[in-house]
Design an enzyme around this catalytic site. Structure first.
Site, short mmCIF file in Angstrom:
data_model
loop_
_atom_site.label_atom_id
_atom_site.label_comp_id
_atom_site.label_asym_id
_atom_site.label_seq_id
_atom_site.Cartn_x
_atom_site.Cartn_y
_atom_site.Cartn_z
N HIS A 118 0.84 -1.21 0.00
CA HIS A 118 0.00 0.00 0.00
C HIS A 118 0.88 1.26 0.00
O HIS A 118 0.60 2.22 -0.72
CB HIS A 118 -0.86 0.07 1.28
CG HIS A 118 -1.92 -0.99 1.41
ND1 HIS A 118 -1.98 -1.84 2.49
CD2 HIS A 118 -2.97 -1.32 0.62
CE1 HIS A 118 -3.03 -2.64 2.38
NE2 HIS A 118 -3.64 -2.36 1.24
N LYS B 12 -18.59 -5.91 9.39
CA LYS B 12 -17.43 -6.81 9.29
C LYS B 12 -16.31 -6.31 10.20
O LYS B 12 -15.67 -5.28 9.89
CB LYS B 12 -16.97 -6.84 7.83
CG LYS B 12 -16.31 -8.13 7.42
CD LYS B 12 -15.97 -8.11 5.94
CE LYS B 12 -14.48 -8.14 5.72
NZ LYS B 12 -14.04 -7.79 4.40
N ARG C 129 -2.22 -6.24 -8.67
CA ARG C 129 -1.17 -7.22 -8.43
C ARG C 129 -1.20 -8.29 -9.51
O ARG C 129 -0.44 -8.28 -10.43
CB ARG C 129 -1.33 -7.83 -7.03
CG ARG C 129 -0.87 -6.90 -5.93
CD ARG C 129 -1.42 -7.28 -4.59
NE ARG C 129 -2.85 -7.04 -4.52
CZ ARG C 129 -3.58 -7.15 -3.42
NH1 ARG C 129 -3.01 -7.51 -2.30
NH2 ARG C 129 -4.86 -6.90 -3.44
N SER D 17 -2.60 -7.81 3.01
CA SER D 17 -2.75 -7.77 4.47
C SER D 17 -3.11 -9.16 4.99
O SER D 17 -2.56 -9.63 5.98
CB SER D 17 -3.83 -6.77 4.88
OG SER D 17 -3.54 -5.50 4.37
P1 ADP Z 1 -9.47 -4.50 0.30
O1 ADP Z 1 -9.51 -3.05 0.66
O2 ADP Z 1 -10.13 -4.81 -0.99
O3 ADP Z 1 -9.76 -5.42 1.45
P2 ADP Z 1 -6.66 -4.20 0.26
O4 ADP Z 1 -6.71 -3.25 1.36
O5 ADP Z 1 -5.69 -5.32 0.35
O6 ADP Z 1 -7.99 -4.90 -0.02
O7 ADP Z 1 -6.40 -3.49 -1.13
C1 ADP Z 1 -6.93 -2.25 -1.51
C2 ADP Z 1 -6.16 -1.69 -2.67
O8 ADP Z 1 -4.77 -1.71 -2.43
C3 ADP Z 1 -6.37 -2.50 -3.97
O9 ADP Z 1 -6.39 -1.61 -5.05
C4 ADP Z 1 -5.16 -3.37 -3.99
O10 ADP Z 1 -4.86 -3.80 -5.30
C5 ADP Z 1 -4.11 -2.43 -3.45
N1 ADP Z 1 -3.01 -3.21 -2.90
C6 ADP Z 1 -3.03 -4.00 -1.82
N2 ADP Z 1 -1.83 -4.59 -1.66
C7 ADP Z 1 -1.04 -4.17 -2.68
C8 ADP Z 1 0.30 -4.45 -3.09
N3 ADP Z 1 1.06 -5.32 -2.45
N4 ADP Z 1 0.77 -3.84 -4.20
C9 ADP Z 1 -0.02 -2.99 -4.89
N5 ADP Z 1 -1.30 -2.70 -4.58
C10 ADP Z 1 -1.81 -3.28 -3.48
#
Ligand code: ADP
Length: 166
Positions: free
Chosen positions: A22, A46, A95, A133
């Site tokens: 992130h 949730k 990703r 995460s």
């Molecule tokens: P969600 O909010 O859908 O539960 P995340 O918080 O993991 O999932 O992801 C939110 C955003 O952050 C998405 O656009 C995801 O692709 C991006 N993201 C998460 N991890 C990475 C990473 N390792 N590299 C690039 N983008 C990421």
């Protein structure tokens, strides 16, 4: 010369917790946009690993005093929150192919709901391609090494959360 309008982007995610993946997207976005709203998307139905208050606090500590970043949380429709904050662009990270389908559908639905909001995708950096995460939480639970993927403070907080008392 006419003054250029400030470009505001919004990066929504669960940030439960924030990972280096992130953070990579956040720092790269700041090269393209004037201001970035880092928005914790949450769902009261949730429960996450960290509460929204904890996620706000962790993001604040990790992002320090970058004055072009605003950290906030929201519930409900993303496009409504964009309207509320003045953000015209949503940033998402991509990703693998598995992200693609979900992200494509979401971007199209958001476009339908508010054609003024654009979604901009950034390719994940190679070193964070497999970082999420939920995967890192699993690794910490089973004693795996996560130092390369989480800021030290986040790793500490995650270990405390998943292994209370040591
Ligand atoms: P969600 O909010 O859908 O539960 P995340 O918080 O993991 O999932 O992801 C939110 C955003 O952050 C998405 O656009 C995801 O692709 C991006 N993201 C998460 N991890 C990475 C990473 N390792 N590299 C690039 N983008 C990421």
């Amino acid at each position: 010369m006419s003054e250029r309008r400030e470009r505001i982007a919004l990066f929504p995610a669960s940030f439960d917790p924030v990972t280096n993946g992130h953070l990579d997207i956040i720092h790269r976005s700041l090269k393209v946009f004037d201001r970035l709203i880092v928005a914790i998307a949450h769902n009261v139905a949730k429960a996450g690993t960290f509460s929204v208050e904890e996620r706000l606090e962790i993001l604040g500590a990790v992002l320090g005093n970058e004055d072009r970043i605003e950290i906030t949380a929201f519930e409900g429709l993303l496009v409504e929150f964009c309207r509320h904050t003045g953000a015209e662009t949503v940033i998402r990270g991509l990703r693998a192919m598995s992200d693609y389908e979900y992200e494509f559908e979401m971007a199209l639905m958001n476009k339908h709901l508010n054609p003024d909001v654009e979604t901009v995708f950034m390719m994940a950096s190679q070193e964070y391609l497999y970082v999420s995460s939920s995967r890192l939480k699993e690794l910490v639970r089973f004693g795996g090494e996560v130092t390369d993927f989480l800021p030290p403070l986040v790793e500490k907080r995650l270990r405390e959360k998943l292994h209370p008392g040591g």
